[in-house]
Every structure is written in C-alpha cells, then in structure tokens.
Motif scaffolding. Structure first.
Motif, PDB file in Angstrom:
ATOM      1  N   LEU A 181       0.712  -1.464  -0.277  1.00 18.86           N
ATOM      2  CA  LEU A 181       0.196   0.208  -0.374  1.00 18.86           C
ATOM      3  C   LEU A 181       1.309   1.235  -0.078  1.00 18.86           C
ATOM      4  O   LEU A 181       0.704   1.933  -0.773  1.00 18.86           O
ATOM      5  N   ALA A 182       1.869   1.288   0.961  1.00 19.04           N
ATOM      6  CA  ALA A 182       3.212   2.228   0.989  1.00 19.04           C
ATOM      7  C   ALA A 182       3.336   2.617  -0.613  1.00 19.04           C
ATOM      8  O   ALA A 182       3.725   3.547  -1.263  1.00 19.04           O
ATOM      9  N   GLU A 183       4.021   1.771  -0.767  1.00 20.62           N
ATOM     10  CA  GLU A 183       4.405   2.102  -1.998  1.00 20.62           C
ATOM     11  C   GLU A 183       3.615   2.061  -3.541  1.00 20.62           C
ATOM     12  O   GLU A 183       4.382   3.183  -3.937  1.00 20.62           O
ATOM     13  N   THR A 184       3.132   1.954  -3.935  1.00 22.88           N
ATOM     14  CA  THR A 184       1.714   2.176  -4.542  1.00 22.88           C
ATOM     15  C   THR A 184       1.725   3.563  -4.103  1.00 22.88           C
ATOM     16  O   THR A 184       1.294   3.953  -5.086  1.00 22.88           O
ATOM     17  N   ILE A 185       1.156   4.036  -3.601  1.00 27.63           N
ATOM     18  CA  ILE A 185       0.999   5.278  -2.956  1.00 27.63           C
ATOM     19  C   ILE A 185       2.050   6.479  -3.641  1.00 27.63           C
ATOM     20  O   ILE A 185       1.946   7.280  -3.600  1.00 27.63           O
ATOM     21  N   PHE A 186       3.452   6.024  -2.891  1.00 28.56           N
ATOM     22  CA  PHE A 186       4.455   6.522  -3.276  1.00 28.56           C
ATOM     23  C   PHE A 186       4.964   6.383  -4.533  1.00 28.56           C
ATOM     24  O   PHE A 186       5.219   7.613  -4.582  1.00 28.56           O
TER      25      PHE A 186
ATOM     26  N   PHE B   9      -0.068  14.332   1.731  1.00 24.07           N
ATOM     27  CA  PHE B   9      -1.168  13.807   0.667  1.00 24.07           C
ATOM     28  C   PHE B   9      -1.166  12.459   1.156  1.00 24.07           C
ATOM     29  O   PHE B   9      -2.140  11.903   1.647  1.00 24.07           O
ATOM     30  N   GLY B  10       0.261  11.941   0.327  1.00 24.77           N
ATOM     31  CA  GLY B  10       0.388  10.469   0.645  1.00 24.77           C
ATOM     32  C   GLY B  10       0.397   9.857   1.846  1.00 24.77           C
ATOM     33  O   GLY B  10      -0.631   9.048   1.737  1.00 24.77           O
ATOM     34  N   VAL B  11       0.658  10.885   3.283  1.00 18.01           N
ATOM     35  CA  VAL B  11       0.851   9.813   4.483  1.00 18.01           C
ATOM     36  C   VAL B  11      -0.706  10.229   4.417  1.00 18.01           C
ATOM     37  O   VAL B  11      -1.082   8.487   5.127  1.00 18.01           O
TER      38      VAL B  11
ATOM     39  N   LEU C 262      -2.997  10.390   3.092  1.00 10.85           N
ATOM     40  CA  LEU C 262      -4.214   8.946   1.973  1.00 10.85           C
ATOM     41  C   LEU C 262      -3.796   7.759   2.669  1.00 10.85           C
ATOM     42  O   LEU C 262      -4.990   6.566   2.877  1.00 10.85           O
ATOM     43  N   LEU C 263      -2.435   7.073   3.108  1.00  9.09           N
ATOM     44  CA  LEU C 263      -2.174   5.962   3.094  1.00  9.09           C
ATOM     45  C   LEU C 263      -2.958   5.730   4.821  1.00  9.09           C
ATOM     46  O   LEU C 263      -3.463   4.655   5.015  1.00  9.09           O
ATOM     47  N   ILE C 264      -2.844   6.464   6.147  1.00  5.90           N
ATOM     48  CA  ILE C 264      -3.487   6.657   7.127  1.00  5.90           C
ATOM     49  C   ILE C 264      -4.786   6.033   7.016  1.00  5.90           C
ATOM     50  O   ILE C 264      -5.347   5.425   7.697  1.00  5.90           O
ATOM     51  N   ALA C 265      -5.428   7.248   6.377  1.00  6.92           N
ATOM     52  CA  ALA C 265      -7.379   7.190   6.711  1.00  6.92           C
ATOM     53  C   ALA C 265      -7.502   5.643   5.788  1.00  6.92           C
ATOM     54  O   ALA C 265      -8.329   5.486   6.218  1.00  6.92           O
ATOM     55  N   PHE C 266      -7.113   5.871   4.155  1.00  7.41           N
ATOM     56  CA  PHE C 266      -7.432   4.973   4.013  1.00  7.41           C
ATOM     57  C   PHE C 266      -7.294   3.118   4.935  1.00  7.41           C
ATOM     58  O   PHE C 266      -8.066   2.280   5.005  1.00  7.41           O
TER      59      PHE C 266
ATOM     60  N   SER D 297       9.035   6.422   5.395  1.00 10.87           N
ATOM     61  CA  SER D 297      10.137   6.008   4.181  1.00 10.87           C
ATOM     62  C   SER D 297       9.620   7.123   3.679  1.00 10.87           C
ATOM     63  O   SER D 297      10.638   7.526   2.435  1.00 10.87           O
ATOM     64  N   GLY D 298       8.351   7.561   4.044  1.00  8.73           N
ATOM     65  CA  GLY D 298       8.248   8.499   2.521  1.00  8.73           C
ATOM     66  C   GLY D 298       8.474   9.938   2.375  1.00  8.73           C
ATOM     67  O   GLY D 298       9.495  10.542   2.198  1.00  8.73           O
ATOM     68  N   CYS D 299       8.364  10.218   4.083  1.00 10.77           N
ATOM     69  CA  CYS D 299       8.569  11.891   4.359  1.00 10.77           C
ATOM     70  C   CYS D 299       8.307  11.302   5.697  1.00 10.77           C
ATOM     71  O   CYS D 299       6.966  11.008   6.311  1.00 10.77           O
ATOM     72  N   ASN D 300       9.345  11.879   6.730  1.00  9.33           N
ATOM     73  CA  ASN D 300       8.869  11.546   8.353  1.00  9.33           C
ATOM     74  C   ASN D 300       8.280  12.497   9.108  1.00  9.33           C
ATOM     75  O   ASN D 300       7.686  12.340   9.441  1.00  9.33           O
ATOM     76  N   VAL D 301       8.262  14.129   8.433  1.00 11.63           N
ATOM     77  CA  VAL D 301       6.854  15.239   8.592  1.00 11.63           C
ATOM     78  C   VAL D 301       5.053  14.762   9.134  1.00 11.63           C
ATOM     79  O   VAL D 301       5.558  14.479  10.071  1.00 11.63           O
ATOM     80  N   PRO D 302       4.968  14.198   7.915  1.00 11.21           N
ATOM     81  CA  PRO D 302       3.553  13.943   8.112  1.00 11.21           C
ATOM     82  C   PRO D 302       3.157  12.525   8.935  1.00 11.21           C
ATOM     83  O   PRO D 302       2.266  12.354   9.248  1.00 11.21           O
ATOM     84  N   ALA D 303       4.343  11.925   8.667  1.00 12.81           N
ATOM     85  CA  ALA D 303       3.991  10.815   9.526  1.00 12.81           C
ATOM     86  C   ALA D 303       4.315  10.633  10.893  1.00 12.81           C
ATOM     87  O   ALA D 303       3.400  10.219  11.454  1.00 12.81           O
ATOM     88  N   ILE D 304       4.972  11.414  11.636  1.00 12.23           N
ATOM     89  CA  ILE D 304       5.018  12.333  12.554  1.00 12.23           C
ATOM     90  C   ILE D 304       4.048  13.109  13.119  1.00 12.23           C
ATOM     91  O   ILE D 304       2.981  12.695  13.869  1.00 12.23           O
ATOM     92  N   THR D 305       3.038  13.318  12.000  1.00 13.61           N
ATOM     93  CA  THR D 305       2.105  14.657  11.852  1.00 13.61           C
ATOM     94  C   THR D 305       0.769  13.526  12.305  1.00 13.61           C
ATOM     95  O   THR D 305      -0.109  13.402  12.899  1.00 13.61           O
ATOM     96  N   ALA D 306       0.454  12.485  11.323  1.00 10.69           N
ATOM     97  CA  ALA D 306      -0.112  11.388  11.674  1.00 10.69           C
ATOM     98  C   ALA D 306      -0.917  10.557  13.036  1.00 10.69           C
ATOM     99  O   ALA D 306      -1.493   9.869  13.133  1.00 10.69           O
ATOM    100  N   THR D 307       0.619  10.226  13.502  1.00  6.67           N
ATOM    101  CA  THR D 307       0.728  10.032  14.563  1.00  6.67           C
ATOM    102  C   THR D 307      -0.405  10.371  15.722  1.00  6.67           C
ATOM    103  O   THR D 307      -0.919   9.645  16.407  1.00  6.67           O
ATOM    104  N   LYS D 308      -0.988  11.605  15.505  1.00  4.56           N
ATOM    105  CA  LYS D 308      -2.547  11.799  16.286  1.00  4.56           C
ATOM    106  C   LYS D 308      -3.396  11.033  16.384  1.00  4.56           C
ATOM    107  O   LYS D 308      -4.022  11.072  16.977  1.00  4.56           O
ATOM    108  N   ALA D 309      -3.423  10.467  15.493  1.00  7.42           N
ATOM    109  CA  ALA D 309      -4.674   9.540  15.182  1.00  7.42           C
ATOM    110  C   ALA D 309      -4.436   8.339  15.843  1.00  7.42           C
ATOM    111  O   ALA D 309      -5.574   7.500  16.259  1.00  7.42           O
TER     112      ALA D 309
END
Length: 663
Positions: free
Chosen positions: A287-292, A347-349, A351-355, A390-402
């Motif tokens: 999933l991650a590779e497909t999106i990135f 956006f990619g991160v 999309l991945l987390i929300a999906f 692995s795509g970008c640390n920044v949005p991945a850290i932001t997404a941890t709030k979920a």
C-alpha cells in the motif's frame, strides 16, 4: 445572536465513527490543541446555526470513565467535570454492549444526553434490529440512528444539538445498585454532586478523586465511603457488574442481535497465526509503495513548476540590493517552495493512514503482528506510521495523532526520525552508486536494517523516559467489515491531516529556512553576503561552515572528508540540499558527484557514511513537527541520542568493513 455559547462534548468508544461525525457536523475548519499537561490532541469547532453559537469538542475515544490511559483520562476528566451543556454519546450499532455501558455512566451524571447509534447500515446487513423508539423511551433520551459516512441522520443531530439544553436528564437511575443505593444518595447529598459522581467516588475512580480534592477529607464523607466498602466489598467490581446486568437487560428488550458473521476468506488469511503477520507486513508495504510511486510524477511536476518560475528575474526587476534580493529569493521563497514540496508527501501519508483506518484494514494489519512488534519495542499500529515515514518523516509524525494511546503516539513519533526518508535515501543511493554499484540491492536494504537497530535502541531508552505516560496497554480489537472508503468523510479526513500540517508547521518551516539562510551568508566575522552561497571558500567562513568544520574531526578518523561533514550540516536544514552543497564544495555539477565521491572515499568509509547518513539527524521540518507531538525536551534528547547512535554505528560499520576487506 445569543450572547452565550452552547458547549457540547462528543464522546464515544473507539472505532465507532465519532470523529467522522464530528468532522461532518463542523463543516468548517477544525481547531486542534493539546490538552493542558499532556500531548493528547483535542479537536474543537465553533460555529453558529440560526444565530445560535455552538462549541463542539471531540474527546478521545474511551470505553469507560474509569481511565487506564492518558487519553481516556482526558475524556473522563472532561465528562466528569460537567462544564458543558450536553453530551453526545456516539456508539457503533455493531457493538451495542460497549456503547450502552459508556452511555449508562454518562447518563448518571444528570446532564442532557443524546445517543447516536452509528454504522446502522452495516449493523442492518449483519442482522441487527433495533427498537429505537422503545430504547429511547426506556432511557428517557433521544436515540438517533446514523450512517455518518453518508451523512444520514446528521442534519437531525445538528438540529438536536442546538436544542440540547431542552433535552431532559433522562433516566439517571437507569441502574439499580440495590444495597449501594443508600450510600450513593448520602454521598451525593454530602458532597453536593450528581449521582454519577457519587458512584465514581465510591468506586475510587482516580479521576474523580482528583476532581473532588479536599472534599474527600471530610470525616462524614470518609465514613460513608468506608461503610459502603464494608458492606459491598469491592465497590468498583460491584458497580461494573450491575451496569453490565443493565446493559444485557436493555439489549434483550430492544436489540435483536444478528447471527455472528462468519469470518471471510480474507480474514482467515489475516488472522492465521502462521501466515497472518507476513501477509499483514507485505500488504502494508504494498500500500505504501503504491501510493508513494503514484505520487512521484506529481512530485516531479511540482518541482519542475517551482524551478521554472522566474523568481530571480521578477525580484531583480524590483530590488537592486543584493542582500535583500537574496533574502527574498534564497530565504523567503526557498522556505515557501520547500513547504510546497512537502504537500504531495503530506497528502500521500494522509491518504495511506486514512485508507488503512477507514477501510477496516488497520485492525487486520495490527492484530496479527502486535505481539511481534511489542517484543522488539514497536507500539501496536506503530509499524504503519514507521513505513509511512519512509516517504517523509514530517507527515508521518503528524499522523501519529490518530493513534489512540498517548504512550504509543509519543513512542512512535520518537522512532519515525530513525527511518530513512526519500531525501536521505537519495543521498545513500548516490554514495552506493559511486562505491558499490554491483551491490546496490544490498545497499538498499542496509539503511532499513540499521534503522531497525536504531528503533530498538530508542524504544529501550524511551521505555525509561516514558514511564510518566503509563504502562503499555494492549488495544481492544473489534473486527470491522472491510469497505472501500470512497466517501466525503474520507476525503475530508485526508484534507484535515494535510491542512493541520500546513497550518501548524508551515510558518515555522519558512521561518527556520530564513534563519538558516542567514547562517549561510554570515559568520564569526560578520555578514559575508549572498556570494557565500556560491563559493566553497566563503562558505567555510559562515556559521554553517564553522559547524561543518567542527564536525569534521568526528568523521575524519573513519575516512570521511570534510566536504561531507560540511554538506551534512546543511542536511539539518533539509536533506535535499546536501547533494547540491556537496557538489559546490567539490566544484562539480551534481551529475559529476559520483566520480568525485569515488575519488575521495574508500569502501569502509562509504559504508560508514551510509550508516551515518541513515539517521544522523532529521531535518528542521521534522524537528518542528516532532516538538509539536512529543514536546521540546524529548525532541532535544531524541535528536542528540540519534546523532550519538549514528556516530557509534558508523564507527562500528567502518571497522567491521575494514576487517572484512583486509582479511
């Protein structure tokens, strides 16, 4: 316009669609703030309907008012405090037991309550049938069936909320506690509190104990509590048992439960103890590779568009002072362009987390590998965010709030900077292409193997640092149906993740880029000027050059030239500028870097450099985002520790490679 504001809390069990309902109710920008004294995020929105001001607060998910985690404690504290006009309890129609158990506790507080039974379409398909009118009459409160992802029932809920003050207390005596009743009444009168607060006090709820404070030191109050415990024994267990009896009674009367759905052939694969963990990890990677990979063309187009903009000539036509021109182009515009470059990754991160969350995959991926993840120190669901990093640390850290657990959220946010992002991987690939072109496959795996070592080390260290957050608590898993989340609420969630990053981190990123620009054109001798950005000699005299030279002695013993040390310092700004700085210091175009690296660095030094580059430091954007999630102190400690681990592993890998090549 009324002068006062109707304050409404939205509470509910996890995975019931509560946040979807909140997002749909708002219809406007959501304000997110950390709860005082914690890193728990609280979402709040204020708007007006027909001239009536409404403030809606989305609380963290909780199964009970007796909290076992910080997040649940925040929800329990706000509910028990009673500083609101009414509360909307959201539950899953697929799980009436947990929904009614939480509802009973809330109703006993004597505040206006609305019960929302969400996911009614899925419940109906599974054979559930509700007597909504009968249940509402028995509880004495409005009961509203909804399908949040379609917006069904939400207009009715929106109208109910603005009239919530007119909703009665409902049946506050929904549970008969038998021999405990006299103590509940006596304690409620003695403290001047609601029936629910008296029950929680008798149950020795830690949150209630904190809210009551010195009131519990009264001799008469202590005598009531002591007498209750003498007669009943374990009051907490007794109260829970009586509540569950009431829940079962309501379900028997008003809910026709469907037959237990058979596990699908897909779930048989996911939940298989032998193959499940492997399938889960492979699916997550896929999933991650497909999106990135799908986003790569967008990233390239965006970069080409930004590069094509004639900013230099536009600014030059209005500004003649070279320093001011450089400030605008190399400072302000560079910061804005960098922020824009982040958007596809964010956006990619998102999309991945929300999906993964909305499709029902999150449980299927997390559950089979939870035991294995916790064994090596990675929190439940943490692997999802680490791979997103692995795509970008920044949005991945932001997404941890979920993540539902504060402890796991903080721990995962501290781990993510150890995962090599795309920009770091470009640097690593270039070094490998110069020194190990025939072993590129091995080098692709090496950074992630090293990153795993770093993750395990930081996990062990953080377990000591994070004791104040609480013990590790396993998640309660409910298997939701697999769905394709192509609905408005799904799109809105992705937008919310993206908007939150841009609004909270965007300004700081631009400011720090400007600061780094100033450090690049000035040094101990004063302002050198923008010409330092294009001259290796002048660049060494700037503050960043001084820092780079200071780091050189740390890396020179393992054969890494000073040019790399200086260029890596610029990686603290953004990893994307490391290669351009390196090309400047070597006096070649970026395309000629492979030949320059091959001429100046040995195989053991190249391996050490790859290991060091893997996670010597995150960029400024990552640090800013990390600070927002875990706080300044932990961010500083983590950054220093990351550098020390990178340095130590670089030395170890250098000498191991040296021994192998010589032996």
């Amino acid at each position: 316009m009324r002068n006062d504001v109707i304050k409404v809390l939205i509470a509910g069990v996890p995975n019931c669609g509560k946040s979807t309902i909140f997002n749909e109710l708002s219809g406007v920008t959501i304000n997110t703030a950390n709860y005082p004294g914690t890193t728990v995020s609280i979402n709040k929105v204020e708007y007006s309907i027909d001239g009536i001001k409404v403030s809606i607060i989305d609380l963290p998910g909780t199964y009970s008012l007796r909290a076992s985690m910080v997040d649940e404690a925040v929800a329990a504290r706000e509910i028990l405090r009673g500083n609101y006009d009414g509360i909307v309890v959201v539950g899953s129609a697929l799980d009436p037991e947990q929904t009614l158990y939480l509802l009973i506790q809330v109703m006993e507080l004597g505040k206006p309550v609305i019960l929302v039974l969400n996911m009614m379409d899925l419940a109906s398909r599974s054979g559930f049938r509700y007597d909504i009118e009968g249940l509402s009459k028995a509880l004495g409160i409005p009961v509203l069936p909804t399908i949040a992802v379609r917006g069904s029932g939400l207009d009715v809920l929106r109208n109910m909320i603005i009239k919530i003050r007119d909703v009665g207390q409902g049946n506050v005596r929904v549970v008969n506690y038998d021999k405990l009743e006299k103590y509940i009444e006596d304690l409620a009168n003695a403290l001047g509190v609601s029936r629910g607060l008296a029950i929680e006090t008798l149950s020795d709820n830690p949150v209630t104990r904190e809210l009551m404070g010195n009131l519990l030191n009264n001799d008469y109050v202590r005598q009531i509590i002591e007498n209750a415990r003498k007669e009943v024994g374990d009051v907490s267990s007794y109260v829970a048992a009586m509540r569950w009896n009431a829940v079962r009674s309501f379900i028997n009367k008003f809910v026709l439960k469907g037959r237990k759905p058979l596990i699908s052939k897909y779930d048989e694969l996911f939940l298989n103890p032998k193959y499940g963990p492997i399938i889960s990890i492979l699916l997550l990677f896929a999933l991650a590779e497909t999106i990135f990979l799908a986003l790569e063309p967008l990233v390239d187009l965006l970069s080409m568009f930004l590069d094509s903009l004639p900013i230099d000539s536009i600014v030059a036509s209005y500004v003649t002072n070279e320093l001011i021109k450089s400030l605008i182009v190399d400072g302000i515009w560079s910061g804005i362009a960098t922020l824009i470059d982040f958007i596809p990754y964010v956006f990619g991160v998102a999309l991945l987390i929300a999906f993964i969350e909305d499709s029902g995959l999150i449980v299927r991926i997390s559950f089979p590998i939870e035991r294995w993840l916790r064994r090596i120190g990675i929190p439940s669901r943490g692997l999802i965010y680490l791979i997103a990093g692995s795509g970008c640390n920044v949005p991945a850290i932001t997404a941890t709030k979920a993540m539902p657990s504060t402890r796991d959220r903080v721990l995962t946010a501290l781990m993510i900077p150890y995962i090599p992002c795309t920009a770091r991987f470009v640097i690593i690939s270039l070094i490998a292409a110069a020194v190990l072109p025939h072993l590129m496959g091995l080098v692709v795996v090496l950074p992630y193997a090293v990153a795993l070592i770093g993750v395990i080390i930081i996990s062990s260290f953080s377990k000591v640092r994070l004791r104040f957050i609480g013990k590790s608590v396993p998640y309660s898993y409910t298997l939701p149906p697999l769905v394709l989340p192509l609905h408005k609420a799904f799109i809105k969630k992705i937008w919310h993740y993206t908007y939150e990053f841009l609004s909270r981190a965007g300004t700081l990123i631009v400011i720090f880029v400007i600061i780094m620009w100033f450090l690049s054109i000035s040094g101990p001798g004063g302002v050198i000027g923008p010409e330092a950005l294009g001259s290796p000699t002048l660049l060494k005299q700037t503050w960043l050059g001084v820092i780079g030279n200071a780091m050189a002695p740390l890396l020179s013993p393992i054969g890494i030239p000073w040019q790399f040390s200086a260029a890596l310092v610029y990686g603290y700004v953004f990893k994307e500028v490391v290669l351009s700085t390196l090309a400047l210091l070597y006096g070649v175009e970026e395309g000629g870097l492979i030949y320059a690296i091959r001429s100046f660095i040995s195989l053991p030094s190249a391996i050490a450099l790859i290991v060091f580059t893997t996670f010597y430091s995150p960029c400024i954007a990552t640090l800013i985002t990390e600070r927002q999630v875990v706080g300044l102190k932990l961010t500083v400690i983590n950054t220093i520790l990351q550098f020390l681990i990178a340095l130590g592993l670089a030395y170890v890998s250098y000498y191991i490679t040296l021994i192998i090549t010589l032996g």
